[in-house]
Every structure is written in C-alpha cells, then in structure tokens.
Write an enzyme that holds these catalytic residues in place. Structure first.
Site, mmCIF file in Angstrom:
data_model
loop_
_atom_site.group_PDB
_atom_site.id
_atom_site.type_symbol
_atom_site.label_atom_id
_atom_site.label_comp_id
_atom_site.label_asym_id
_atom_site.label_seq_id
_atom_site.Cartn_x
_atom_site.Cartn_y
_atom_site.Cartn_z
ATOM 1 N N HIS A 20 0.826 -1.224 0.000
ATOM 2 C CA HIS A 20 0.000 0.000 0.000
ATOM 3 C C HIS A 20 0.854 1.265 0.000
ATOM 4 C CE1 HIS A 20 -4.044 -1.803 0.679
ATOM 5 N NE2 HIS A 20 -3.274 -2.836 0.996
ATOM 6 N N ASP B 212 3.303 9.351 -0.764
ATOM 7 C CA ASP B 212 2.157 8.553 -0.334
ATOM 8 C C ASP B 212 1.955 7.445 -1.353
ATOM 9 O OD1 ASP B 212 -0.030 7.919 1.290
ATOM 10 O OD2 ASP B 212 -0.697 10.007 1.401
HETATM 11 P P1 ADQ Z 1 -3.141 5.808 4.926
HETATM 12 O O1 ADQ Z 1 -1.740 6.292 5.058
HETATM 13 O O2 ADQ Z 1 -3.863 5.583 6.189
HETATM 14 O O3 ADQ Z 1 -3.229 4.492 4.010
HETATM 15 P P2 ADQ Z 1 -5.093 7.214 3.081
HETATM 16 O O4 ADQ Z 1 -4.971 6.575 1.773
HETATM 17 O O5 ADQ Z 1 -5.258 8.677 2.993
HETATM 18 O O6 ADQ Z 1 -3.883 6.990 4.055
HETATM 19 O O7 ADQ Z 1 -6.372 6.561 3.771
HETATM 20 C C1 ADQ Z 1 -6.880 7.086 4.917
HETATM 21 C C2 ADQ Z 1 -8.325 6.623 5.139
HETATM 22 O O8 ADQ Z 1 -8.645 6.944 6.477
HETATM 23 C C3 ADQ Z 1 -9.309 7.351 4.240
HETATM 24 O O9 ADQ Z 1 -10.346 6.491 3.863
HETATM 25 C C4 ADQ Z 1 -9.825 8.482 5.144
HETATM 26 O O10 ADQ Z 1 -11.169 8.840 4.901
HETATM 27 C C5 ADQ Z 1 -9.695 7.893 6.519
HETATM 28 N N1 ADQ Z 1 -9.345 8.975 7.457
HETATM 29 C C6 ADQ Z 1 -8.224 9.712 7.482
HETATM 30 N N2 ADQ Z 1 -8.278 10.630 8.453
HETATM 31 C C7 ADQ Z 1 -9.472 10.496 9.047
HETATM 32 C C8 ADQ Z 1 -10.148 11.171 10.114
HETATM 33 N N3 ADQ Z 1 -9.613 12.199 10.739
HETATM 34 N N4 ADQ Z 1 -11.363 10.726 10.451
HETATM 35 C C9 ADQ Z 1 -11.921 9.692 9.809
HETATM 36 N N5 ADQ Z 1 -11.364 9.032 8.796
HETATM 37 C C10 ADQ Z 1 -10.152 9.430 8.417
HETATM 38 C C11 ADQ Z 1 -2.297 3.615 3.364
HETATM 39 C C12 ADQ Z 1 -1.253 4.265 2.448
HETATM 40 C C13 ADQ Z 1 -1.936 5.128 1.414
HETATM 41 C C14 ADQ Z 1 -2.928 4.288 0.609
HETATM 42 C C15 ADQ Z 1 -3.850 3.497 1.536
HETATM 43 C C16 ADQ Z 1 -4.686 2.483 0.758
HETATM 44 O O11 ADQ Z 1 -0.350 5.050 3.238
HETATM 45 O O12 ADQ Z 1 -0.985 5.715 0.530
HETATM 46 O O13 ADQ Z 1 -3.719 5.129 -0.191
HETATM 47 O O14 ADQ Z 1 -3.109 2.766 2.505
HETATM 48 O O15 ADQ Z 1 -3.894 1.678 -0.062
#
Ligand code: ADQ
Length: 455
Positions: free
Chosen positions: A155, A363
């Site tokens: 990921h 990311d």
């Molecule tokens: P993350 O680093 O956790 O994931 P991201 O892809 O942005 O980052 O996913 C975060 C998820 O958590 C989103 O669905 C978002 O809505 C939710 N989220 C974030 N902050 C929140 C908050 N304050 N309240 C509620 N929900 C919140 C890892 C990798 C990424 C990759 C994903 C999926 O680091 O690059 O996109 O996995 O593969």
C-alpha cells in the site's frame, strides 16, 4: 473454487450491516463478502501470552486473530515496521532507525503469523497478503511447506533502490519478498523501482513476460494496481440529508471559504510544510483575510513512537503561532482538530469544502484525495490541490498539482483554487471522476485476484 485468504497486520473490526472504513478494509471486505473466505491478522492487543483468539464469523467471512507479546510489539510493530520501514519507504531516511534485534523481531512475528496461519489454509486457497508489515510472510509460509499462490500488495510507495538500500537488512528483505508469486504496487514508479533493485542488485533477469523477473531460482511477477474508492457510495454519504444537516451545522460558524485537509497525523503527510504554506498564503494574499478558514483534521496515530510525538508537538506549536499572528477578534484562520470523524460526518464536510489540500511528501496512493473528488457536487465542485508525490497524482492529473516542498507554490495554488471559475472546476472534476470510475475499488481487487490466480 479455492477460497480467498486475506492477511493484513490488523483485521478491521467489522459488524454485519455497518458501513466500513475506507481503503484496504473496504476493498478486502468486498472481496471476502462476495466469495467468502478467511481474514487473518493481529487483534491489536498486546498480551503476555500472545494467544490466538477464538475465530469469529461475520456472514461468509471468518476472522482469525492473534495477540502480540510486548516484545513482539516493540520490535516488530514500533521497531522495524514503523521505525525503520515506514520512513524509508516514504523517502524519509533521516527519520529512520535501525536495530538488528528489531529486524529479527520482525522476522519472528512474520514466522508467528505463518505458524498460526498454515494449519488454516487449504492446499488450493489463494493467499493475498497486505502491506509492509508482512514482507517476509510468504518466505515463512514456504518454509512450512506451503506451495499455494501467495501475493503481496504494497500500500506504501516502494522507493528508489539507493533509498531502500539504506536499510542494512535490505538484501534479506528483498530475497524474502521474492518468495511471493505476485507483487502488486500502487503506481508504475513503485513497480519500476522494485524491478530496478532486482536487476541491478540481486542478479535478476527479465523474462519475456511483462513485469516478470527471474531471480533467486524462481520467477516473480509484478503488477500495478492503483487502489480506488466506491465513488457512488461516497457521494451518497456526502448527500444524505441528515449527514448534510450535520455538516452544515459544523460549517455554520466557519466563514464562507473552507480549505480542508484530512490525514492521519504522520510526518509523511507533509503537515508541517502545509501549515507553513497556509501561513505564506495569509501573508501573500491579505484580501483573503477574514474570508478563509483552513481546517486540518488529523487524529494521532502511532503515538507511542517518538517521531510521531515530535510532529504532534511541532504542529500544535505552529497552529497556535499562525493563529496568534493572523487571527482577529471575529476570525480564526486555522482550525486544527486532533480527532477522527465518522464517515457520515467526513464525506458531507468534503462536499462543503471549496478546496482540499492533500500534500504528502510521499504517499502510496492517498484515498482522501479520491474521496474528496467523489464527494463533490458535479454542478458546483470544489478544487483538489494534490502533491505530485502522492500515488493518486498519477491518475488525478486534472487536480492542481503542487510540489509539497514548495511553500510559495502551494500558497499560490490555494489562491487559484478559491478563485477558479465554475466551468474550469467542472471540467477538472469530470476528468478526475472519469479516471476514478475506471480505476474503481472493484477493479483493483478483481485484477489483483485474477492475476494471482492466473499465475
Ligand atoms: P493511509 O496512510 O492511512 O493508508 P489514506 O490513503 O489517505 O492513508 O487513507 C486514509 C483513510 O482513512 C481514508 O479512507 C480516510 O477517509 C480515513 N481517514 C483519514 N483521516 C481520518 C479522520 N480524521 N477521520 C476519519 N477518517 C479518516 C495507506 C497508504 C496510502 C494508501 C492506503 C490504501 O499510506 O498511501 O492510499 O493505505 O492503499
């Protein structure tokens, strides 16, 4: 047909009939719900006995979890996975630490996963492993005699070989990764970096098949599978009247222009430079004073790791300082919220925001960027400002792309976003939505599973 066995560090807490979280959890659950199967991982609990939990069934899915001991947690989770691998995979070499004992702990926990998992797996089951915590799991399973198809989806980014090689145990890690049959990456950049390592530093030779490399006496296949979101589900959540009322209430005491950011509190997300860019914006565009609110939602994560405590302290200081410098009696420019929100609050809030700032230093993908686009009203869409170093930028090139190290550039993008004519906003939004509908979450899951099965 063979069962699907999913393995990830954590198994998401799921209840029948409840909306699921984004990304990994949603994608994995969809796959399992359709065909039934097993989801295996750490329970999230640290116990002295590091026991297995009784299995738990939700519909056609069986969840199986194990606890970790304190030593496992310290060496594997806090240590090698999040203290060494995470920063290096995100190009933050200066923030990485390395201890051989922690690398051994990482291997030991991958072995423990394999020991607990092996007896649960049938000979023709398909095993789909997720993420950087489990780079050595296939190797451990092979050592126990498993000949199943085993795939890994990473990921996070995979960095350029010279960056990855700053991890002293890089050669052992790569050799273990090659025990997988299929390695999936978010973007072509990540896949190319991995293949580059194999060809230049591990004696690999490309076979005739695209993305396949012969190395360590076997053939490893690679593929690019950009993870997506459920576009219609996000939009529906953003539009539900009761959710909207709540979002409107939250917005009521904000000013007319809202710039929103939502991230886990992590140094890879570029929050410090983003705050600095907002300060620059306030300094360079005084006409926006009194009109704009920047809301940063960032719940703490991995808060028992020093680098995470440090970024949190820094941001708290910066938020106070910026507000101290610019706030008026009737205007607070920056709102910094250290908590997470339910999706039915978050999605309508996305829809309310005129711009979303997503500026990670690196990311793998970044699902917030995709959720923001999906949540918009197509007639009156907001503007996505996106780091060129997020995997999502490879698909969402109709966003306002910025360099997250360029504070002045980000400030200009904020001004441009807030003054963009509706036709241009619609055009950019439609282009992004089109790509996202093609690269859906279903496609991510189905392509990976089909490629793993096809072998
Ligand atoms: P993350 O680093 O956790 O994931 P991201 O892809 O942005 O980052 O996913 C975060 C998820 O958590 C989103 O669905 C978002 O809505 C939710 N989220 C974030 N902050 C929140 C908050 N304050 N309240 C509620 N929900 C919140 C890892 C990798 C990424 C990759 C994903 C999926 O680091 O690059 O996109 O996995 O593969």
């Amino acid at each position: 047909m063979s069962r699907l066995v999913v393995v990830s560090n954590r198994v998401a807490p799921i209840q029948e009939g409840e909306a699921t979280a984004g990304g990994l959890a949603a994608g994995v659950l969809d796959a399992l719900k359709q065909k039934g199967g097993l989801w295996f991982g750490w329970s999230g609990e640290v116990t002295e006995t590091s026991e297995h939990k009784p299995e738990h069934t939700v519909g056609p899915i069986t969840l199986f979890t194990i606890d970790l001991s304190r030593q496992d947690y310290d060496e594997f989770y806090r240590g090698f996975a999040n203290g060494t691998l995470w920063p290096v995979l995100h190009y933050q070499i200066g923030l990485g630490r390395f201890e051989w004992s922690e690398f051994e702990g990482y291997r030991r926990v991958n072995d423990r996963f394999a020991t607990a998992l092996a007896p649960l797996v049938g000979s023709d089951d398909l095993i789909w492993v997720h993420d950087y915590h489990l780079l050595c799991l296939a190797d451990s399973l092979r050592a126990k005699g498993l000949a199943n198809r085993i795939g890994l989806f990473l990921h996070t980014p995979f960095p350029a070989p010279g960056v990855f090689m700053t991890i002293p145990s890089h050669a052992a890690l790569i050799r273990s990764m090659c025990a997988y049959d299929l390695l999936g990456f978010q973007t072509e950049i990540d896949r190319t970096a991995f293949i580059d390592y194999l060809l230049r530093h591990a004696g690999g030779v490309q076979t005739g098949t695209e993305g396949a490399v012969h190395v360590f006496g076997r053939t490893v296949r690679t593929g690019v599978y950009p993870i997506g979101v459920h576009v219609d589900e996000v939009r529906a959540q953003a539009e539900t009247p009761i959710n909207r009322r709540q979002a409107t209430r939250m917005r009521a005491n904000l000013l007319e222009r809202l710039i929103l950011s939502v991230d886990r509190l992590d140094y890879s997300k570029g929050l410090r430079r983003r705050f600095a860019a907002f300060e620059r914006f306030l300094a360079d565009f005084p006409a926006q004073h009194g009109l704009v609110t920047f809301m940063q939602i960032a719940p703490p994560s991995r808060s028992d790791i020093e680098t995470y405590q440090q970024i949190r302290r820094e941001l708290e200081g910066e938020a106070g300082r910026i507000n101290g410098r610019f706030a008026e009696v009737d205007w607070v420019p920056l709102r910094y919220l250290n908590r997470s929100f339910a999706r039915n609050v978050l999605m309508p809030l996305y829809a309310e925001a005129q711009a979303c700032l997503v500026t990670p230093l690196r990311d793998g993908m970044n699902l917030v960027a995709k959720e923001y686009v999906a949540a918009q009203d197509p007639e009156e869409p907001g503007v996505l400002i996106l780091s060129e170093f997020a995997g999502a930028a490879r698909e969402l090139d109709a966003a306002l792309l910025v360099n997250p190290y360029d504070e002045a550039g980000m400030a200009q993008a904020m001004d441009k976003a807030l003054s963009m004519p509706v036709e241009e906003r619609q055009e950019r939004h439609q282009a992004m939505l089109k790509v996202m509908r093609t690269n859906s979450l279903e496609r991510w899951r189905d392509r990976f599973e089909a490629d793993l099965r096809a072998g």
